[in-house]
Scaffold this motif. Structure first.
Motif, PDB file in Angstrom:
ATOM      1  N   PRO A  69       1.038  -1.671   0.063  1.00 18.00           N
ATOM      2  CA  PRO A  69       0.007  -0.022  -0.085  1.00 18.00           C
ATOM      3  C   PRO A  69       0.575   1.182   0.047  1.00 18.00           C
ATOM      4  O   PRO A  69       0.121   2.474  -0.835  1.00 18.00           O
ATOM      5  N   ASP A  70       2.339   1.229   1.116  1.00 17.52           N
ATOM      6  CA  ASP A  70       3.108   2.345   0.799  1.00 17.52           C
ATOM      7  C   ASP A  70       3.120   3.016  -0.302  1.00 17.52           C
ATOM      8  O   ASP A  70       4.207   3.533  -0.546  1.00 17.52           O
ATOM      9  N   ASP A  71       3.868   1.760  -1.349  1.00 18.41           N
ATOM     10  CA  ASP A  71       4.464   2.002  -2.618  1.00 18.41           C
ATOM     11  C   ASP A  71       3.067   2.635  -3.924  1.00 18.41           C
ATOM     12  O   ASP A  71       3.621   3.312  -4.962  1.00 18.41           O
ATOM     13  N   ILE A  72       1.878   2.502  -3.516  1.00 16.46           N
ATOM     14  CA  ILE A  72       0.964   3.016  -4.611  1.00 16.46           C
ATOM     15  C   ILE A  72       0.375   4.179  -4.168  1.00 16.46           C
ATOM     16  O   ILE A  72       0.081   5.215  -3.523  1.00 16.46           O
ATOM     17  N   LEU A  88      -3.465  -5.475 -10.584  1.00 17.48           N
ATOM     18  CA  LEU A  88      -2.334  -5.162  -9.376  1.00 17.48           C
ATOM     19  C   LEU A  88      -2.883  -6.376  -7.573  1.00 17.48           C
ATOM     20  O   LEU A  88      -4.084  -6.626  -7.478  1.00 17.48           O
ATOM     21  N   SER A  89      -1.638  -6.887  -6.978  1.00 18.87           N
ATOM     22  CA  SER A  89      -1.673  -7.381  -6.029  1.00 18.87           C
ATOM     23  C   SER A  89      -1.507  -6.715  -4.402  1.00 18.87           C
ATOM     24  O   SER A  89       0.076  -6.338  -4.922  1.00 18.87           O
ATOM     25  N   ILE A  90      -2.600  -6.463  -3.926  1.00 22.25           N
ATOM     26  CA  ILE A  90      -1.657  -5.450  -2.853  1.00 22.25           C
ATOM     27  C   ILE A  90      -1.385  -6.286  -1.876  1.00 22.25           C
ATOM     28  O   ILE A  90      -2.541  -7.015  -1.139  1.00 22.25           O
ATOM     29  N   GLY A  91      -0.539  -6.051  -0.827  1.00 20.91           N
ATOM     30  CA  GLY A  91      -0.378  -6.457  -0.397  1.00 20.91           C
ATOM     31  C   GLY A  91      -1.164  -5.936   1.282  1.00 20.91           C
ATOM     32  O   GLY A  91       0.151  -5.460   2.103  1.00 20.91           O
ATOM     33  N   CYS A 115      -5.050   3.206  -0.807  1.00 22.10           N
ATOM     34  CA  CYS A 115      -4.755   3.059  -1.872  1.00 22.10           C
ATOM     35  C   CYS A 115      -5.365   1.885  -2.918  1.00 22.10           C
ATOM     36  O   CYS A 115      -5.569   1.833  -4.114  1.00 22.10           O
ATOM     37  N   VAL A 116      -6.383   1.509  -2.326  1.00 22.55           N
ATOM     38  CA  VAL A 116      -7.479   0.488  -3.099  1.00 22.55           C
ATOM     39  C   VAL A 116      -8.613   1.612  -3.928  1.00 22.55           C
ATOM     40  O   VAL A 116      -8.541   1.391  -5.036  1.00 22.55           O
ATOM     41  N   HIS A 117      -9.039   2.781  -3.529  1.00 23.34           N
ATOM     42  CA  HIS A 117      -9.475   3.510  -3.657  1.00 23.34           C
ATOM     43  C   HIS A 117      -8.539   4.216  -5.263  1.00 23.34           C
ATOM     44  O   HIS A 117      -9.602   4.813  -5.762  1.00 23.34           O
ATOM     45  N   LEU A 118      -7.649   4.240  -4.611  1.00 21.98           N
ATOM     46  CA  LEU A 118      -6.728   4.759  -5.553  1.00 21.98           C
ATOM     47  C   LEU A 118      -6.438   4.689  -7.172  1.00 21.98           C
ATOM     48  O   LEU A 118      -6.825   5.541  -8.088  1.00 21.98           O
ATOM     49  N   ALA A 119      -6.357   3.140  -6.370  1.00 18.79           N
ATOM     50  CA  ALA A 119      -6.117   2.120  -7.403  1.00 18.79           C
ATOM     51  C   ALA A 119      -7.412   2.292  -8.765  1.00 18.79           C
ATOM     52  O   ALA A 119      -7.195   2.396  -9.712  1.00 18.79           O
TER      53      ALA A 119
END
Length: 366
Positions: A69-72, A88-91, A115-119
């Motif tokens: 999440p912190d990379d997105i 995307l596969s988000i950990g 981060c999910v909302h942004l993606a």
């Protein structure tokens, strides 16, 4: 400097491994392990240009980036889109801040949601998130708050229930969920040895697995592999290819490859990986699979999926050898309602999924 050198070595390995796969038409590409989401535009360009020298891409190719999440960020996602990433596969691991702190994650629960909302806002509709279950608050709460009564355990499950409800509310089409494990050579493993933390509570983890399966099923997610759930047939093409024993090439330190007849295991040490490739050598151990090993691989992976194992496929590899050596094991597991055999197709029941690894190993040819 080291990261750039690793990328150069990856490109060199792709070139040296060009003949490993029989099929040169790619249906999936997966960037995973380490922090691949931090690759810059030049590095991604070099990798993709090298791949395109030796392979063609399917029109509906799935190109996945694994990310924390912190990379997105908006800029990072825009770069990925330029190179054709469509998944995307988000950990995420958890939406509970105590659990995230225990897991030594940099992000917090709000970062995970944002981060999910942004993606999604940036057009990444095909998302999968990872969640961890089996994290007992006896591991994460301050000592003065720790209890052992059943009411407390019920409250613990509510944390997991909230995690799942949050994931469902984010409307992601795919969720992967794994039980917490403590590896021997990690900090947690050392703490376990000196009794600083308790071992994983298997009964507690089993209860949370049931909550996972039931909650996601109620919200329209299909459990197509023990740890993987999706809506609307949005299976992971990449992981499904592993489970169905399709050939694949893994490049980079620690990568594994399989071409139907052999397996390769790359060295995990970065300097050793770089040095070997600078000498024009693939830094991998190599083994030809026997028919028995092919059957064992098929059992180990196939049984975990909804598609199960076709006994006719096993028969093609080893004849009647497997069925004759496993008649009693099959009979016992079917009578215990752990396995179901229907028209040559062997699958795990929901009850059997709790014991998948043991059942599979009991069915191995040795």
């Amino acid at each position: 400097m080291l990261k750039t050198t690793v990328v150069e070595s990856i490109c060199k390995e792709i070139e040296l491994q060009a003949d490993y796969l029989k099929n040169k038409h790619l249906e999936t590409i997966y960037f995973g392990g380490g922090t691949p989401s931090l690759l810059n535009m030049n590095e991604l360009y070099d990798i993709f240009e090298t791949i395109k020298r030796f392979y063609t891409f399917a029109d509906d190719i799935e190109i996945t980036m694994e990310a924390n999440p912190d990379d997105i960020t908006r800029d990072r996602l825009a770069i990925l889109q330029r190179f054709g990433f469509n998944r995307l596969s988000i950990g995420i691991q958890s939406f509970d801040d105590n659990h995230l702190k225990y897991l030594n994650r940099i992000h917090n629960s709000q970062n995970a949601e944002d981060c999910v909302h942004l993606a999604q806002e940036m057009g990444f509709e095909n998302l999968t998130i990872d969640l961890i279950y089996g994290i007992h608050p006896l591991l994460t709460l301050p000592k003065k708050e720790k209890k052992t009564d059943s009411a407390f355990t019920h409250g613990v499950h509510q944390i997991w229930q909230r995690d799942l409800e949050k994931a469902i509310s984010l409307n992601v089409p795919h969720i992967s969920s794994y039980c917490l494990t403590i590896e021997p050579k990690t900090v947690f493993g050392k703490w376990l040895q000196i009794n600083k933390i308790p071992p994983i509570d298997e009964e507690f983890a089993s209860q949370q697995f049931d909550i996972l399966v039931n909650t996601l099923a109620e919200s329209g997610y299909e459990q197509y592999e023990i740890s993987n759930f999706c809506r609307d047939n949005r299976y992971s093409k990449h992981n499904t290819s592993y489970w169905k024993r399709h050939e694949y090439l893994g490049v980079g330190p620690s990568a594994h490859s399989f071409n139907g007849e052999s397996r390769q295991f790359n060295v995990s040490n970065n300097p050793a990986y770089i040095k070997a490739l600078s000498l024009g050598q693939v830094p991998a151990d190599f083994e030809i699979l026997t028919p028995e090993e092919k059957v064992n691989d098929y059992i180990m992976t196939g049984l975990r999926t909804k598609w199960g194992c076709n006994l006719l496929e096993i028969d093609k590899l080893v004849g009647q050898k497997w069925i004759k050596s496993n008649e009693e094991v099959l009979r016992q597991n079917i009578s215990l309602n752990f396995l179901k055999l229907d028209n040559h197709l062997l699958t795990l029941t929901q009850k059997g999924k709790l014991f998948a690894d043991k059942i599979a190993s009991d069915l191995f040819l040795v």
